[in-house]
Design a protein around this motif. Structure first.
Motif, PDB file in Angstrom:
ATOM      1  N   GLU A  31       1.491  35.559  15.998  1.00  0.00           N
ATOM      2  CA  GLU A  31       1.849  34.501  16.934  1.00  0.00           C
ATOM      3  C   GLU A  31       2.524  33.302  16.282  1.00  0.00           C
ATOM      4  OE1 GLU A  31      -1.588  33.396  19.136  1.00  0.00           O
ATOM      5  OE2 GLU A  31      -1.703  35.281  20.246  1.00  0.00           O
ATOM      6  N   SER A  32       2.251  33.063  14.988  1.00  0.00           N
ATOM      7  CA  SER A  32       2.761  31.846  14.363  1.00  0.00           C
ATOM      8  C   SER A  32       3.167  32.153  12.925  1.00  0.00           C
ATOM      9  CB  SER A  32       1.697  30.748  14.405  1.00  0.00           C
ATOM     10  OG  SER A  32       0.528  31.168  13.710  1.00  0.00           O
ATOM     11  N   ILE A  33       3.326  31.096  12.127  1.00  0.00           N
ATOM     12  CA  ILE A  33       3.702  31.288  10.736  1.00  0.00           C
ATOM     13  C   ILE A  33       2.520  31.864   9.953  1.00  0.00           C
ATOM     14  CG2 ILE A  33       5.430  29.449  10.846  1.00  0.00           C
ATOM     15  CD1 ILE A  33       3.469  27.628   9.414  1.00  0.00           C
ATOM     16  N   PRO A  34       2.788  32.499   8.827  1.00  0.00           N
ATOM     17  CA  PRO A  34       1.707  33.178   8.090  1.00  0.00           C
ATOM     18  C   PRO A  34       0.611  32.253   7.577  1.00  0.00           C
ATOM     19  CG  PRO A  34       3.839  33.994   7.374  1.00  0.00           C
ATOM     20  CD  PRO A  34       4.110  32.811   8.244  1.00  0.00           C
ATOM     21  N   PHE A  35       0.912  30.956   7.379  1.00  0.00           N
ATOM     22  CA  PHE A  35      -0.088  30.051   6.812  1.00  0.00           C
ATOM     23  C   PHE A  35      -1.257  29.796   7.755  1.00  0.00           C
ATOM     24  CE2 PHE A  35       3.885  28.067   4.802  1.00  0.00           C
ATOM     25  CZ  PHE A  35       3.863  28.979   3.763  1.00  0.00           C
ATOM     26  N   GLU A  36      -1.054  30.003   9.023  1.00  0.00           N
ATOM     27  CA  GLU A  36      -2.098  29.728  10.013  1.00  0.00           C
ATOM     28  C   GLU A  36      -2.950  30.970  10.231  1.00  0.00           C
ATOM     29  OE1 GLU A  36      -0.036  28.274  13.443  1.00  0.00           O
ATOM     30  OE2 GLU A  36       0.881  26.594  12.358  1.00  0.00           O
TER      31      GLU A  36
END
Length: 264
Positions: A31-36
């Motif tokens: 759903e979002s960037i890999p850091f989250e």
């Protein structure tokens, strides 16, 4: 985990690469960037049905010069007493299968196969070794393409290393990888079935290891999430010519290939 950024029929997404080997891989959209926190959307594509991009957005790419003694020696240089750093602009970054474009200003462009460090969500500012290790999100493959004649004539390295397309990155980011002793291999050739090995090295031969590099750079400039540090290249760099393809592989990560074309 292996995190990729890719183009599919519905747009551009980040995803997790699933499967083993070079065939039959799939990419599961997140759903979002890999850091989250990783949350899957439920959409999956076969790797063959999508186009991989450079796996992360970077505010800057920091290069490390002469970090392998054999590479320093092949140009008659001493090993530096502390890391030798330079900047490659974010506009130099391209992804897998994107073309390295040879500029007309240069008569000799060379490849440099490198382990690339990706900084995580916390960033890094004046961190020690322990803090550096915590700041690392993962690793990918980088190619520090260099116009060698311009690097030498300019004395500073910005132009020789900063042209558009001079920083292939990919194919994805691998997390949780021990990079203390990995093979780095670069092959170049016009025939994909008969590539010539140009570089072979191991990360254990770095003059300065990864935590040292991250800590050192963080005492010069703040490292932001997604920033990349290229950790230096082994000996064997060579001239690239139009019509060739550069293949760089690193044990435990994978392979990135880029064709070479002329802008003239």
């Amino acid at each position: 985990m292996r995190f990729a950024r890719f183009v599919h029929a519905g747009g551009v997404s980040f995803g997790v690469v699933e499967g083993d080997g070079s065939s039959g891989l799939t990419v599961a959209e997140i759903e979002s960037i890999p850091f989250e926190n990783v949350r899957f959307t439920g959409q999956r594509w076969a790797l063959a049905d999508i186009r991989l991009l450079a796996p992360i957005f970077s505010s800057k790419v920091i290069g490390i010069g002469r970090n392998y003694a054999d590479h320093a020696a092949e140009f008659g240089n001493d090993v530096p007493k502390e890391p030798l750093i330079f900047i490659k602009p974010s506009t130099s970054v391209i992804g897998p299968n994107d073309a390295i474009r040879l500029p007309p200003q240069s008569q000799r462009v060379e490849e440099e196969a490198e382990l690339a460090v990706v900084i995580g969500a916390s960033g890094a500012r004046r961190v020690d070794r322990a803090g550096a290790e915590k700041a690392i999100f993962g690793y990918t493959i980088g190619n520090d393409v260099t116009a060698r004649d311009l690097q030498r004539s300019d004395k500073t390295w910005t132009r020789g290393k900063g042209f558009d397309s001079f920083c292939p990155i990919g194919p994805w980011i691998v997390t949780g990888l021990d990079v203390s002793d990995l093979e780095i291999r670069c092959e170049v050739g016009a025939n994909p079935d008969a590539m010539e090995v140009r570089q072979i090295g191991r990360t254990k031969d770095m003059v300065f290891d990864v935590p040292t590099l991250v800590s050192y750079v963080s005492h010069v400039m703040t490292l932001l999430p997604g920033d990349i540090i290229l950790t230096g290249t082994p000996a064997g760099v060579s001239e690239l010519k139009p019509g060739e393809t550069v293949s760089i592989s690193i044990q435990g990560i994978g392979e990135i290939r880029n064709p070479v074309v002329s802008l003239e």
